[in-house]
Write a protein that holds these residues in place. Structure first.
Motif, PDB file in Angstrom:
ATOM      1  N   TYR A 146       0.828  -1.209   0.000  1.00 34.21           N
ATOM      2  CA  TYR A 146       0.000   0.000   0.000  1.00 34.21           C
ATOM      3  C   TYR A 146       0.862   1.258   0.000  1.00 34.21           C
ATOM      4  O   TYR A 146       0.494   2.268  -0.572  1.00 34.21           O
ATOM      5  CB  TYR A 146      -0.917   0.011   1.221  1.00 34.21           C
ATOM      6  CG  TYR A 146      -1.997  -1.044   1.169  1.00 34.21           C
ATOM      7  CD1 TYR A 146      -2.827  -1.169   0.058  1.00 34.21           C
ATOM      8  CD2 TYR A 146      -2.180  -1.921   2.217  1.00 34.21           C
ATOM      9  CE1 TYR A 146      -3.808  -2.128   0.003  1.00 34.21           C
ATOM     10  CE2 TYR A 146      -3.168  -2.895   2.178  1.00 34.21           C
ATOM     11  CZ  TYR A 146      -3.972  -2.984   1.069  1.00 34.21           C
ATOM     12  OH  TYR A 146      -4.938  -3.949   1.022  1.00 34.21           O
ATOM     13  N   ASN A 147       2.005   1.188   0.652  1.00 35.29           N
ATOM     14  CA  ASN A 147       2.910   2.331   0.729  1.00 35.29           C
ATOM     15  C   ASN A 147       4.243   1.914   0.117  1.00 35.29           C
ATOM     16  O   ASN A 147       5.110   1.363   0.793  1.00 35.29           O
ATOM     17  CB  ASN A 147       3.081   2.756   2.192  1.00 35.29           C
ATOM     18  CG  ASN A 147       3.837   4.046   2.333  1.00 35.29           C
ATOM     19  OD1 ASN A 147       4.112   4.729   1.362  1.00 35.29           O
ATOM     20  ND2 ASN A 147       4.194   4.379   3.564  1.00 35.29           N
ATOM     21  N   LYS A 148       4.425   2.145  -1.159  1.00 33.03           N
ATOM     22  CA  LYS A 148       5.623   1.708  -1.876  1.00 33.03           C
ATOM     23  C   LYS A 148       6.851   2.500  -1.437  1.00 33.03           C
ATOM     24  O   LYS A 148       6.754   3.636  -0.982  1.00 33.03           O
ATOM     25  CB  LYS A 148       5.435   1.858  -3.374  1.00 33.03           C
ATOM     26  CG  LYS A 148       4.467   0.866  -3.954  1.00 33.03           C
ATOM     27  CD  LYS A 148       4.457   0.929  -5.458  1.00 33.03           C
ATOM     28  CE  LYS A 148       3.531  -0.119  -6.005  1.00 33.03           C
ATOM     29  NZ  LYS A 148       3.552  -0.151  -7.449  1.00 33.03           N
ATOM     30  N   PHE A 149       8.005   1.881  -1.609  1.00 37.84           N
ATOM     31  CA  PHE A 149       9.281   2.500  -1.282  1.00 37.84           C
ATOM     32  C   PHE A 149       9.519   3.692  -2.195  1.00 37.84           C
ATOM     33  O   PHE A 149       9.445   3.571  -3.423  1.00 37.84           O
ATOM     34  CB  PHE A 149      10.400   1.470  -1.442  1.00 37.84           C
ATOM     35  CG  PHE A 149      11.751   1.957  -1.052  1.00 37.84           C
ATOM     36  CD1 PHE A 149      12.105   2.035   0.277  1.00 37.84           C
ATOM     37  CD2 PHE A 149      12.671   2.329  -2.005  1.00 37.84           C
ATOM     38  CE1 PHE A 149      13.351   2.475   0.655  1.00 37.84           C
ATOM     39  CE2 PHE A 149      13.922   2.772  -1.646  1.00 37.84           C
ATOM     40  CZ  PHE A 149      14.271   2.849  -0.317  1.00 37.84           C
ATOM     41  N   LYS A 153      12.942   2.866   8.464  1.00 37.68           N
ATOM     42  CA  LYS A 153      11.810   2.104   8.988  1.00 37.68           C
ATOM     43  C   LYS A 153      10.693   3.012   9.484  1.00 37.68           C
ATOM     44  O   LYS A 153       9.517   2.670   9.383  1.00 37.68           O
ATOM     45  CB  LYS A 153      12.268   1.182  10.115  1.00 37.68           C
ATOM     46  CG  LYS A 153      13.022  -0.025   9.630  1.00 37.68           C
ATOM     47  CD  LYS A 153      13.385  -0.925  10.782  1.00 37.68           C
ATOM     48  CE  LYS A 153      14.092  -2.178  10.305  1.00 37.68           C
ATOM     49  NZ  LYS A 153      14.443  -3.053  11.433  1.00 37.68           N
ATOM     50  N   GLU A 154      11.038   4.170  10.029  1.00 35.10           N
ATOM     51  CA  GLU A 154      10.033   5.110  10.524  1.00 35.10           C
ATOM     52  C   GLU A 154       9.214   5.737   9.401  1.00 35.10           C
ATOM     53  O   GLU A 154       8.149   6.292   9.654  1.00 35.10           O
ATOM     54  CB  GLU A 154      10.695   6.203  11.357  1.00 35.10           C
ATOM     55  CG  GLU A 154      11.167   5.716  12.711  1.00 35.10           C
ATOM     56  CD  GLU A 154      11.946   6.764  13.473  1.00 35.10           C
ATOM     57  OE1 GLU A 154      12.204   7.853  12.915  1.00 35.10           O
ATOM     58  OE2 GLU A 154      12.298   6.489  14.636  1.00 35.10           O
ATOM     59  N   MET A 155       9.699   5.671   8.182  1.00 34.82           N
ATOM     60  CA  MET A 155       8.947   6.230   7.047  1.00 34.82           C
ATOM     61  C   MET A 155       7.717   5.402   6.718  1.00 34.82           C
ATOM     62  O   MET A 155       6.837   5.864   6.012  1.00 34.82           O
ATOM     63  CB  MET A 155       9.852   6.367   5.829  1.00 34.82           C
ATOM     64  CG  MET A 155      10.886   7.434   5.985  1.00 34.82           C
ATOM     65  SD  MET A 155      11.852   7.597   4.494  1.00 34.82           S
ATOM     66  CE  MET A 155      13.060   8.766   5.018  1.00 34.82           C
ATOM     67  N   GLY A 156       7.659   4.174   7.193  1.00 34.73           N
ATOM     68  CA  GLY A 156       6.449   3.369   7.090  1.00 34.73           C
ATOM     69  C   GLY A 156       6.193   2.698   5.752  1.00 34.73           C
ATOM     70  O   GLY A 156       5.042   2.467   5.397  1.00 34.73           O
ATOM     71  N   PHE A 157       7.231   2.368   5.017  1.00 33.25           N
ATOM     72  CA  PHE A 157       7.035   1.601   3.791  1.00 33.25           C
ATOM     73  C   PHE A 157       6.743   0.165   4.196  1.00 33.25           C
ATOM     74  O   PHE A 157       7.582  -0.494   4.797  1.00 33.25           O
ATOM     75  CB  PHE A 157       8.274   1.656   2.899  1.00 33.25           C
ATOM     76  CG  PHE A 157       8.710   3.049   2.563  1.00 33.25           C
ATOM     77  CD1 PHE A 157       7.872   3.917   1.898  1.00 33.25           C
ATOM     78  CD2 PHE A 157       9.966   3.493   2.930  1.00 33.25           C
ATOM     79  CE1 PHE A 157       8.270   5.202   1.590  1.00 33.25           C
ATOM     80  CE2 PHE A 157      10.373   4.774   2.626  1.00 33.25           C
ATOM     81  CZ  PHE A 157       9.530   5.636   1.955  1.00 33.25           C
ATOM     82  N   ASP A 158       5.543  -0.319   3.869  1.00 34.25           N
ATOM     83  CA  ASP A 158       5.187  -1.665   4.304  1.00 34.25           C
ATOM     84  C   ASP A 158       5.698  -2.713   3.318  1.00 34.25           C
ATOM     85  O   ASP A 158       5.886  -2.439   2.141  1.00 34.25           O
ATOM     86  CB  ASP A 158       3.678  -1.811   4.518  1.00 34.25           C
ATOM     87  CG  ASP A 158       2.877  -1.541   3.265  1.00 34.25           C
ATOM     88  OD1 ASP A 158       3.350  -0.782   2.409  1.00 34.25           O
ATOM     89  OD2 ASP A 158       1.772  -2.097   3.139  1.00 34.25           O
ATOM     90  N   ARG A 159       5.952  -3.901   3.854  1.00 34.45           N
ATOM     91  CA  ARG A 159       6.395  -5.074   3.103  1.00 34.45           C
ATOM     92  C   ARG A 159       7.791  -4.930   2.504  1.00 34.45           C
ATOM     93  O   ARG A 159       8.062  -5.437   1.421  1.00 34.45           O
ATOM     94  CB  ARG A 159       5.400  -5.421   2.006  1.00 34.45           C
ATOM     95  CG  ARG A 159       4.033  -5.717   2.561  1.00 34.45           C
ATOM     96  CD  ARG A 159       3.074  -6.100   1.488  1.00 34.45           C
ATOM     97  NE  ARG A 159       2.240  -7.147   2.040  1.00 34.45           N
ATOM     98  CZ  ARG A 159       1.877  -8.223   1.402  1.00 34.45           C
ATOM     99  NH1 ARG A 159       2.235  -8.420   0.180  1.00 34.45           N
ATOM    100  NH2 ARG A 159       1.136  -9.128   1.990  1.00 34.45           N
ATOM    101  N   ALA A 172      16.338  -1.828  -0.445  1.00 33.52           N
ATOM    102  CA  ALA A 172      14.996  -2.150   0.034  1.00 33.52           C
ATOM    103  C   ALA A 172      14.501  -3.364  -0.750  1.00 33.52           C
ATOM    104  O   ALA A 172      14.291  -3.283  -1.963  1.00 33.52           O
ATOM    105  CB  ALA A 172      14.053  -0.974  -0.174  1.00 33.52           C
ATOM    106  N   CYS A 173      14.332  -4.464  -0.072  1.00 30.84           N
ATOM    107  CA  CYS A 173      13.905  -5.717  -0.699  1.00 30.84           C
ATOM    108  C   CYS A 173      12.459  -6.000  -0.315  1.00 30.84           C
ATOM    109  O   CYS A 173      12.134  -6.098   0.867  1.00 30.84           O
ATOM    110  CB  CYS A 173      14.795  -6.871  -0.263  1.00 30.84           C
ATOM    111  SG  CYS A 173      16.511  -6.610  -0.700  1.00 30.84           S
TER     112      CYS A 173
END
Length: 183
Positions: free
Chosen positions: A77-80, A123-129, A179-180
């Motif tokens: 939902y929140n891409k890198f 990590k605090e930026m909240g990119f999921d998965r 970012a994997c």
């Protein structure tokens, strides 16, 4: 007769028995087995009598499998967003290394602290998965060229990487953030 705990009831093999393993079984006649476990043969349907089958049917019916629709998704939902991470990594490098000079003794610990700070900020930026790998290099300037290479298995559509560089008169610092994507 004295009973010993199971840990002490071990069979000792003589040198002759170790050299001739075929005669091991002859020497063990009359001795107690080490293990009482005997593997069971797999049960097959034909071994059950008709009365056993009818008793097992209600039990199987009560354990009917519930089918669910697939709920997994292949996109986050929140891409890198690499430009956000690049700006943050550049700011961290600038703040940490602004007035520093190269020191070979303190550089490894400084690299570790900078990479931890970049990892925490990412990590605090909240990119999921996403899972992250952060690598920081500090190299002394001595008139040499430098080539940094990395190799990995990569999903071009979902995985990404970012680099940030900070340079002074005495050293060059390079931060790599990979970012994997994981499903």
């Amino acid at each position: 007769m004295e009973t010993r705990p199971k840990a002490e009831r071990r069979l000792s093999l003589s040198v002759a028995q170790r050299e001739r393993p075929g005669r091991l079984l002859e020497g063990m006649k009359g001795r107690r087995k080490q293990s009482t476990f005997e593997p069971l043969a797999p049960l097959e349907e034909e071994h059950f009598s008709d009365s056993t089958k009818t008793r097992r049917l209600p039990c199987r019916a009560s354990r009917a499998k519930i089918k669910f629709a697939n709920t997994y998704r292949l996109e986050s939902y929140n891409k890198f967003q690499d430009y956000l991470v690049r700006d943050k990594a550049q700011a961290i490098l600038t703040n940490k290394l602004q007035q520093g000079k190269y020191d070979a003794v303190s550089s490894p610990s400084l690299c570790a602290s900078i990479s931890e700070e970049i990892l925490t900020a990412t990590k605090e930026m909240g990119f999921d998965r996403y899972k992250y790998v952060v690598s920081v290099l500090i190299v002394e300037k001595a008139g040499q060229a430098i080539h940094v290479a990395s190799r990995w298995v990569w999903d071009v559509q979902r995985d990404s990487w970012v680099s940030a560089k900070y340079e002074t008169e005495t050293f060059i610092a390079l931060a790599l953030v990979m970012a994997c994507y994981y499903e």
